[in-house]
Design a protein around this motif. Sequence first.
Motif, PDB file in Angstrom:
ATOM      1  N   LYS A  56       0.802  -1.235   0.000  1.00  0.00           N
ATOM      2  CA  LYS A  56       0.000   0.000   0.000  1.00  0.00           C
ATOM      3  C   LYS A  56       0.834   1.284   0.000  1.00  0.00           C
ATOM      4  N   TYR A  57       1.967   1.238  -0.705  1.00  0.00           N
ATOM      5  CA  TYR A  57       2.762   2.455  -0.865  1.00  0.00           C
ATOM      6  C   TYR A  57       2.248   3.249  -2.068  1.00  0.00           C
ATOM      7  N   SER A  58       2.268   4.558  -1.931  1.00  0.00           N
ATOM      8  CA  SER A  58       1.941   5.390  -3.083  1.00  0.00           C
ATOM      9  C   SER A  58       3.097   5.296  -4.078  1.00  0.00           C
ATOM     10  N   ILE A  59       2.757   5.209  -5.356  1.00  0.00           N
ATOM     11  CA  ILE A  59       3.781   5.079  -6.395  1.00  0.00           C
ATOM     12  C   ILE A  59       3.704   6.271  -7.339  1.00  0.00           C
ATOM     13  N   ILE A  60       4.816   6.947  -7.484  1.00  0.00           N
ATOM     14  CA  ILE A  60       4.932   8.014  -8.479  1.00  0.00           C
ATOM     15  C   ILE A  60       5.501   7.378  -9.741  1.00  0.00           C
ATOM     16  N   ARG A  61       4.713   7.378 -10.810  1.00  0.00           N
ATOM     17  CA  ARG A  61       5.142   6.793 -12.076  1.00  0.00           C
ATOM     18  C   ARG A  61       5.888   7.836 -12.899  1.00  0.00           C
ATOM     19  N   ILE A  62       6.968   7.375 -13.529  1.00  0.00           N
ATOM     20  CA  ILE A  62       7.802   8.321 -14.248  1.00  0.00           C
ATOM     21  C   ILE A  62       8.342   7.702 -15.534  1.00  0.00           C
ATOM     22  N   LYS A  63       8.316   8.507 -16.590  1.00  0.00           N
ATOM     23  CA  LYS A  63       8.956   8.106 -17.841  1.00  0.00           C
ATOM     24  C   LYS A  63      10.339   8.728 -17.932  1.00  0.00           C
ATOM     25  N   ASN A  64      10.412   9.994 -17.636  1.00  0.00           N
ATOM     26  CA  ASN A  64      11.688  10.705 -17.533  1.00  0.00           C
ATOM     27  C   ASN A  64      11.492  11.903 -16.614  1.00  0.00           C
ATOM     28  N   TYR A  72       7.918  18.721  -8.656  1.00  0.00           N
ATOM     29  CA  TYR A  72       7.016  19.299  -7.665  1.00  0.00           C
ATOM     30  C   TYR A  72       6.518  18.229  -6.692  1.00  0.00           C
ATOM     31  N   GLU A  73       6.101  17.081  -7.227  1.00  0.00           N
ATOM     32  CA  GLU A  73       5.619  15.987  -6.375  1.00  0.00           C
ATOM     33  C   GLU A  73       6.697  15.515  -5.411  1.00  0.00           C
ATOM     34  N   LEU A  74       7.917  15.395  -5.901  1.00  0.00           N
ATOM     35  CA  LEU A  74       9.013  14.907  -5.056  1.00  0.00           C
ATOM     36  C   LEU A  74       9.343  15.906  -3.943  1.00  0.00           C
ATOM     37  N   LYS A  75       9.267  17.187  -4.239  1.00  0.00           N
ATOM     38  CA  LYS A  75       9.542  18.204  -3.218  1.00  0.00           C
ATOM     39  C   LYS A  75       8.486  18.186  -2.114  1.00  0.00           C
ATOM     40  N   LEU A  76       7.252  17.875  -2.474  1.00  0.00           N
ATOM     41  CA  LEU A  76       6.174  17.825  -1.481  1.00  0.00           C
ATOM     42  C   LEU A  76       6.369  16.713  -0.452  1.00  0.00           C
ATOM     43  N   LEU A  77       7.180  15.719  -0.776  1.00  0.00           N
ATOM     44  CA  LEU A  77       7.383  14.580   0.116  1.00  0.00           C
ATOM     45  C   LEU A  77       8.294  14.906   1.302  1.00  0.00           C
ATOM     46  N   ASN A  78       9.032  16.013   1.223  1.00  0.00           N
ATOM     47  CA  ASN A  78       9.930  16.438   2.311  1.00  0.00           C
ATOM     48  C   ASN A  78      10.852  15.302   2.759  1.00  0.00           C
ATOM     49  N   ALA A  79      11.478  14.650   1.799  1.00  0.00           N
ATOM     50  CA  ALA A  79      12.320  13.491   2.104  1.00  0.00           C
ATOM     51  C   ALA A  79      13.674  13.909   2.660  1.00  0.00           C
ATOM     52  N   ASP A  80      14.177  13.075   3.557  1.00  0.00           N
ATOM     53  CA  ASP A  80      15.546  13.245   4.041  1.00  0.00           C
ATOM     54  C   ASP A  80      16.548  12.636   3.057  1.00  0.00           C
ATOM     55  N   ILE A  81      16.202  11.471   2.530  1.00  0.00           N
ATOM     56  CA  ILE A  81      17.106  10.736   1.640  1.00  0.00           C
ATOM     57  C   ILE A  81      16.307  10.133   0.486  1.00  0.00           C
ATOM     58  N   PHE A  82      16.849  10.254  -0.711  1.00  0.00           N
ATOM     59  CA  PHE A  82      16.366   9.478  -1.851  1.00  0.00           C
ATOM     60  C   PHE A  82      17.262   8.249  -1.990  1.00  0.00           C
ATOM     61  N   VAL A  83      16.658   7.072  -2.044  1.00  0.00           N
ATOM     62  CA  VAL A  83      17.395   5.830  -2.263  1.00  0.00           C
ATOM     63  C   VAL A  83      17.132   5.385  -3.697  1.00  0.00           C
ATOM     64  N   ILE A  90      19.704   9.989 -12.467  1.00  0.00           N
ATOM     65  CA  ILE A  90      18.952  11.049 -11.789  1.00  0.00           C
ATOM     66  C   ILE A  90      19.612  12.396 -12.096  1.00  0.00           C
ATOM     67  N   PRO A  91      18.884  13.348 -12.681  1.00  0.00           N
ATOM     68  CA  PRO A  91      19.488  14.650 -13.004  1.00  0.00           C
ATOM     69  C   PRO A  91      19.764  15.477 -11.746  1.00  0.00           C
ATOM     70  N   ASP A  92      20.635  16.453 -11.904  1.00  0.00           N
ATOM     71  CA  ASP A  92      21.095  17.244 -10.762  1.00  0.00           C
ATOM     72  C   ASP A  92      19.960  17.945 -10.018  1.00  0.00           C
ATOM     73  N   HIS A  93      18.965  18.447 -10.739  1.00  0.00           N
ATOM     74  CA  HIS A  93      17.904  19.189 -10.054  1.00  0.00           C
ATOM     75  C   HIS A  93      17.041  18.271  -9.177  1.00  0.00           C
ATOM     76  N   ILE A  94      17.068  16.969  -9.444  1.00  0.00           N
ATOM     77  CA  ILE A  94      16.373  16.010  -8.581  1.00  0.00           C
ATOM     78  C   ILE A  94      17.286  15.585  -7.428  1.00  0.00           C
ATOM     79  N   LEU A  95      18.580  15.454  -7.713  1.00  0.00           N
ATOM     80  CA  LEU A  95      19.540  15.099  -6.657  1.00  0.00           C
ATOM     81  C   LEU A  95      19.542  16.116  -5.521  1.00  0.00           C
ATOM     82  N   ASP A  96      19.211  17.352  -5.837  1.00  0.00           N
ATOM     83  CA  ASP A  96      19.256  18.432  -4.843  1.00  0.00           C
ATOM     84  C   ASP A  96      18.004  18.513  -3.961  1.00  0.00           C
ATOM     85  N   ILE A  97      17.001  17.689  -4.234  1.00  0.00           N
ATOM     86  CA  ILE A  97      15.734  17.810  -3.510  1.00  0.00           C
ATOM     87  C   ILE A  97      15.798  17.305  -2.066  1.00  0.00           C
TER      88      ILE A  97
END
Length: 308
Positions: A56-64, A72-83, A90-97
Amino acid sequence: MRIVLFGSSDFSIPTLKYLHKSNNQLVSVVAPFDKPKGRGKKIIPSNFSKYAIDKKYSIIRIKNFSDSNIEYELKLLNADIFVVVAFQKIPDHILDIPRICCINIHPSLLPKYRGAAPLHWAIMNGDKKIGISIIKLSSKIDAGNILKQNTIDFRDNENFGHLHDKTSKIGAELLLETIEIFKHNNLYQGLIQDNKLATLARKLKKTDYLINWSENGTKIKNKIRAFSPHPGAYTVLDNKRLKIFDVEYYDFSIDLISPGSFIIKDDQLIVKTKDSFLSILIVQMEGKNKLAIKDFLSGFKFCDFKFE
């Protein structure tokens, strides 16, 4: 820790399972869109997607990552770490989130075997020890700081399938240990890789699966192990592709036989290499099921006793 997991393949599943059972908060899973399969071209969830859905995890589907809504969706998650495990670059602007960093499981002893197929190339090169690295993702592929590493023995009776399963589980364990380090020190940087020691594990081509019987027996055996249980190293017999999944050395001597030539002896198919003989154990003829060699020999009529 608030974690977002980027995954796609079976290699990602142990990490998903370990994070699910941990005391971290897995706030979302990011996965590619599932692809249509079979004759009916129905959308069938991957094993990774099935497990995430089941839990029952929410899944964000992505093509690129060109879609600004994804950022925007990823920033709303307020994550400490992306695994990130078995996922696209992963592009730089996502690595910085994320608040701390993005971390990745890579099945090699980095900086050795950077690239898409580290396990395959390690097996083909005859490595006896295999590494698993947890790294901090950077803009350059597999070149980020090493946060944690371990090695395992690779035994002669093991193949890619065994190694895939072992490294995915050990990688998941090392990942949780790395997250624990960040809980006590979120500025932890690990060790900078020595780029002078870097080697490339390039993406595989179809021609890499073809067996060259003029090579030595050890090199051929390693190639077969590297592509077993899938997709299978192959040779050509009577103008058809024959996949070979397992072989063993055979103590044999016969004169005037060239590499690729074989004989049938006591329900065994024994093939000559450059410097030795190999007994073929499991095969799959083009369009047929996988068979033990005894069963294959009982139903196949040979036009020639030589692989092309």
